[in-house]
Design an enzyme around this catalytic site. Structure first.
Site, mmCIF file in Angstrom:
data_model
loop_
_atom_site.group_PDB
_atom_site.id
_atom_site.type_symbol
_atom_site.label_atom_id
_atom_site.label_comp_id
_atom_site.label_asym_id
_atom_site.label_seq_id
_atom_site.Cartn_x
_atom_site.Cartn_y
_atom_site.Cartn_z
ATOM 1 N N GLU A 38 84.978 -1.173 26.250
ATOM 2 C CA GLU A 38 84.721 -0.005 25.401
ATOM 3 C C GLU A 38 83.459 -0.245 24.588
ATOM 4 O OE1 GLU A 38 87.431 1.203 22.256
ATOM 5 O OE2 GLU A 38 86.297 3.064 21.987
ATOM 6 N N ASP A 63 81.050 -3.238 19.299
ATOM 7 C CA ASP A 63 80.399 -2.297 18.386
ATOM 8 C C ASP A 63 79.401 -3.115 17.596
ATOM 9 O OD1 ASP A 63 79.842 -0.406 16.164
ATOM 10 O OD2 ASP A 63 81.463 0.714 17.097
ATOM 11 N N GLU A 90 75.293 -5.221 20.669
ATOM 12 C CA GLU A 90 74.632 -4.000 21.160
ATOM 13 C C GLU A 90 74.916 -3.896 22.657
ATOM 14 O OE1 GLU A 90 72.436 -1.102 22.736
ATOM 15 O OE2 GLU A 90 71.856 -3.117 23.328
ATOM 16 N N ASP A 113 76.853 7.918 19.011
ATOM 17 C CA ASP A 113 75.990 8.580 18.013
ATOM 18 C C ASP A 113 75.189 9.690 18.712
ATOM 19 O OD1 ASP A 113 76.961 6.705 16.255
ATOM 20 O OD2 ASP A 113 75.314 5.307 16.585
ATOM 21 N N LYS A 117 68.755 15.370 16.116
ATOM 22 C CA LYS A 117 67.378 15.886 16.039
ATOM 23 C C LYS A 117 66.681 15.709 17.388
ATOM 24 C CE LYS A 117 66.494 15.190 11.169
ATOM 25 N NZ LYS A 117 66.033 14.206 10.207
ATOM 26 N N ASP A 149 81.796 15.160 20.971
ATOM 27 C CA ASP A 149 82.072 16.453 20.342
ATOM 28 C C ASP A 149 80.798 17.285 20.323
ATOM 29 O OD1 ASP A 149 80.887 14.559 18.396
ATOM 30 O OD2 ASP A 149 80.777 16.389 17.213
#
Ligand SMILES: C[S@@+](CC[C@H](N)C(=O)[O-])C[C@H]1O[C@@H](n2cnc3c(N)ncnc32)[C@H](O)[C@@H]1O
Length: 207
Positions: A38, A63, A90, A113, A117, A149
């Site tokens: 994951e 993470d 990473e 993430d 923008k 999402d």
């Protein structure tokens, strides 16, 4: 405000530099079971639910967020799970250095993430280049799951994947779904759903 760094004391927390390149995961887990990853595990809620469902699979949760790794370890330890290891790493660097090619049975990426923008979109983790990179590390038949999402990210990834060689869409004829039965919901998914947003789920298989 600077956040203090939390020292993680857990038998399930590993430091990548103590492992080989690639790491000997069968040695780490003490068995040769399938190995799933994951990426961006956050607080580890998805990982706990998913690994409880699959005791015959070894899971790596990574993470680069220290507090997330700490919380993930707490959850894993509290549940007495022996089939999960957590690393603060990473994704691309970790996979390159610690994963043997063709060895992953599944990869999960939940609510990465979104970099909303336009000028920051190139920072997104999942794109064609990443999928072509990841492809080499997946075993034949391995599952790739992506959930977001963020409409634009979901539609982008769902539209890009059919053009990447070596993958088969498990949701065909749909490119994505908003409900994936049997797939656990993460903290961020639940948060966004409570705000009335829909989740885009994508599921591919390495062929
Ligand atoms: C929006 S949070 C989602 C957390 C969790 N997956 C969930 O759905 O609740 C995204 C997480 O991915 C991590 N992350 C983002 N890019 C990463 C990368 N390249 N490698 C490792 N972790 C990453 C972030 O630190 C953050 O914890």
């Amino acid at each position: 405000m600077t956040q203090s760094f939390i020292h993680i004391e857990s038998p399930n927390y590993l430091k990548a530099e103590t492992l080989g390149s690639p790491a000997d995961w069968a040695g780490v887990f003490g068995n040769n079971r399938p190995l799933a990853l994951e990426i961006g595990c956050g607080i580890g809620d998805f990982m706990v639910k998913t690994s409880l469902d699959a005791p015959e699979t070894n899971f790596i949760a990574i993470d680069y967020y220290n507090k997330g790794c700490y919380k993930t370890c707490r959850r894993i330890d509290r549940h007495g799970l022996s089939n999960v290891r957590v690393l603060r790493e990473e994704a691309r660097q970790f996979i390159t250095e610690r994963i043997a090619k063709g060895s992953l049975s599944a990869v999960y990426i939940n609510c990465p993430d979104p970099w909303p923008k336009k000028k920051h979109r190139k920072r997104r983790l999942v794109n064609r280049q990443f999928m072509e990179f990841l492809r080499d590390y997946l075993a034949p038949g391995a599952d790739f799951y992506f959930a977001t999402d963020f409409d634009d990210y979901g539609i982008d990834v769902a539209g890009m994947l059919p053009g990447v060689e070596g993958f088969e869409n498990r949701l065909a004829p749909d490119l994505y779904v908003h409900d994936l039965p049997g797939y656990h919901l993460s903290k961020y998914m639940l948060k966004f759903m409570a705000e009335g947003k829909r989740i885009y789920f994508v599921h591919y298989k390495r062929i």
